[in-house]
Design an enzyme around this catalytic site. Structure first.
Site, PDB file in Angstrom:
ATOM      1  N   LYS A  14     -14.709  22.548  27.074  1.00 16.45           N
ATOM      2  CA  LYS A  14     -14.682  22.266  25.627  1.00 16.45           C
ATOM      3  C   LYS A  14     -15.909  21.456  25.213  1.00 16.45           C
ATOM      4  O   LYS A  14     -16.580  21.790  24.243  1.00 16.45           O
ATOM      5  CB  LYS A  14     -13.394  21.516  25.242  1.00 16.45           C
ATOM      6  CG  LYS A  14     -12.113  22.255  25.613  1.00 16.45           C
ATOM      7  CD  LYS A  14     -10.872  21.479  25.217  1.00 16.45           C
ATOM      8  CE  LYS A  14     -10.653  20.192  25.981  1.00 16.45           C
ATOM      9  NZ  LYS A  14     -10.141  20.361  27.353  1.00 16.45           N
ATOM     10  N   ARG A  89      -3.872  17.359  20.815  1.00 15.10           N
ATOM     11  CA  ARG A  89      -3.327  17.602  22.163  1.00 15.10           C
ATOM     12  C   ARG A  89      -1.805  17.594  22.156  1.00 15.10           C
ATOM     13  O   ARG A  89      -1.200  17.828  23.209  1.00 15.10           O
ATOM     14  CB  ARG A  89      -3.827  16.516  23.113  1.00 15.10           C
ATOM     15  CG  ARG A  89      -5.017  16.938  23.970  1.00 15.10           C
ATOM     16  CD  ARG A  89      -5.429  15.746  24.799  1.00 15.10           C
ATOM     17  NE  ARG A  89      -6.133  16.063  26.002  1.00 15.10           N
ATOM     18  CZ  ARG A  89      -7.455  16.013  26.134  1.00 15.10           C
ATOM     19  NH1 ARG A  89      -8.220  15.756  25.108  1.00 15.10           N
ATOM     20  NH2 ARG A  89      -8.007  16.243  27.310  1.00 15.10           N
ATOM     21  N   ARG A 128     -17.788  17.095  38.723  1.00 15.46           N
ATOM     22  CA  ARG A 128     -18.249  16.141  37.705  1.00 15.46           C
ATOM     23  C   ARG A 128     -17.953  14.707  38.148  1.00 15.46           C
ATOM     24  O   ARG A 128     -18.747  13.800  37.918  1.00 15.46           O
ATOM     25  CB  ARG A 128     -17.592  16.432  36.350  1.00 15.46           C
ATOM     26  CG  ARG A 128     -18.095  15.497  35.265  1.00 15.46           C
ATOM     27  CD  ARG A 128     -17.649  15.896  33.875  1.00 15.46           C
ATOM     28  NE  ARG A 128     -16.214  15.803  33.705  1.00 15.46           N
ATOM     29  CZ  ARG A 128     -15.566  16.191  32.613  1.00 15.46           C
ATOM     30  NH1 ARG A 128     -16.234  16.705  31.606  1.00 15.46           N
ATOM     31  NH2 ARG A 128     -14.268  16.083  32.522  1.00 15.46           N
ATOM     32  N   ARG A 134     -16.794   9.401  36.697  1.00 18.37           N
ATOM     33  CA  ARG A 134     -15.578   9.318  35.868  1.00 18.37           C
ATOM     34  C   ARG A 134     -14.349   9.213  36.759  1.00 18.37           C
ATOM     35  O   ARG A 134     -14.105  10.094  37.579  1.00 18.37           O
ATOM     36  CB  ARG A 134     -15.471  10.570  34.980  1.00 18.37           C
ATOM     37  CG  ARG A 134     -15.658  10.272  33.507  1.00 18.37           C
ATOM     38  CD  ARG A 134     -15.589  11.533  32.699  1.00 18.37           C
ATOM     39  NE  ARG A 134     -14.229  11.956  32.422  1.00 18.37           N
ATOM     40  CZ  ARG A 134     -13.916  12.884  31.516  1.00 18.37           C
ATOM     41  NH1 ARG A 134     -14.859  13.444  30.812  1.00 18.37           N
ATOM     42  NH2 ARG A 134     -12.674  13.225  31.304  1.00 18.37           N
ATOM     43  N   ARG A 146      -3.209  15.545  34.971  1.00 21.82           N
ATOM     44  CA  ARG A 146      -3.782  15.913  33.659  1.00 21.82           C
ATOM     45  C   ARG A 146      -3.420  17.350  33.303  1.00 21.82           C
ATOM     46  O   ARG A 146      -3.134  17.664  32.149  1.00 21.82           O
ATOM     47  CB  ARG A 146      -5.312  15.737  33.684  1.00 21.82           C
ATOM     48  CG  ARG A 146      -5.719  14.279  33.677  1.00 21.82           C
ATOM     49  CD  ARG A 146      -7.138  14.084  34.163  1.00 21.82           C
ATOM     50  NE  ARG A 146      -8.135  14.647  33.270  1.00 21.82           N
ATOM     51  CZ  ARG A 146      -9.412  14.805  33.619  1.00 21.82           C
ATOM     52  NH1 ARG A 146      -9.827  14.454  34.825  1.00 21.82           N
ATOM     53  NH2 ARG A 146     -10.260  15.309  32.754  1.00 21.82           N
TER      54      ARG A 146
END
Ligand code: B4P
Length: 192
Positions: A14, A89, A128, A134, A146
């Site tokens: 996204k 969401r 990532r 992160r 998640r």
């Protein structure tokens, strides 16, 4: 005004495709993930509370993110349109967004979903995590949580927008450019 919701599970691309759409259409990018991470890096009270949930792979309360989006809409009154990335969401967030836009005599033109399977998602997010540091991208258990949050609370939004004839989907696996071509065809059909 062109208002688009980019939709898909964590790591679907996204944020990546938002950048391409901004470059092509001059829309304002509203990423609740980025806004929350900005609050965290500034050490605000909101950021401190959000960090605990985000690091665990859980969603931040609806009232918090709805308030953030409302402020951003007010701060960008002259915008040509918005890309909502990672928002809404939950159904409560989608209803709040419809009401916020209605009060500005605007609406969502389309929700466009990026379709990516969970094996590919986990691979992208772990990569990532390695490069960005992160916390929520580094642990396979948190990534699974998640995806479960997405399945339980977010996936239902596809039918929310389908019932308004605003739901579109593209294959989110492949090169970033070829996925953008597919997204762009939908946007062109919307603005014709
Ligand atoms: P977000 O920041 O929204 O993060 P995301 O879902 O992980 O990312 P996205 O799908 O944008 O993936 P990207 O393009 O970056 O959310 C993080 C957390 O914030 C949530 O868990 C939650 O706690 C909180 N939060 C945010 N919004 C909220 C809300 N509305 N309500 C409640 N809580 C909220 O791509 C991922 C990776 O894949 C990148 O490394 C990218 O380079 C790579 N990639 C992209 N496209 C690719 C392709 N075609 N091929 C290969 N790799 C690709």
């Amino acid at each position: 005004m062109l208002n688009l919701v980019l939709f898909g599970p964590p790591g679907a691309g996204k944020g990546t495709q938002s950048q391409n759409l901004i470059a092509a259409y001059g829309l304002i990018h509203l990423s609740t993930g980025d806004i929350l991470r900005n609050e965290i890096s500034q050490g605000t009270l909101l950021g401190t509370e959000a960090k605990k949930l985000m690091d665990e792979g859980l969603l931040v309360p609806d009232a918090v993110v709805i308030g953030m989006i409302s402020n951003k809409l007010d701060a960008n009154k002259e915008a040509k349109g918005f890309i909502f990335d990672g928002f809404p969401r939950t159904v409560a967030q989608a209803e709040a967004l419809d009401n916020l836009l209605k009060s500005k005599k605007a609406s969502i033109a389309a929700m466009i979903a990026l379709d990516v399977d969970s094996v590919e998602l986990e691979k992208r997010l772990l990569l990532r995590g390695k490069n960005s540091g992160r916390v929520d991208d580094q642990n396979p258990e948190i990534i699974k949580k998640r995806i479960v949050e997405y399945t339980n609370k977010t996936a239902v939004l596809a039918s929310f927008y389908a019932s308004q004839n605003k739901f579109y989907s593209v294959n989110g696996i492949g090169s970033i450019d070829s996925i953008f071509d597919d997204l762009n065809k939908i946007v062109i059909s919307l603005i014709k």
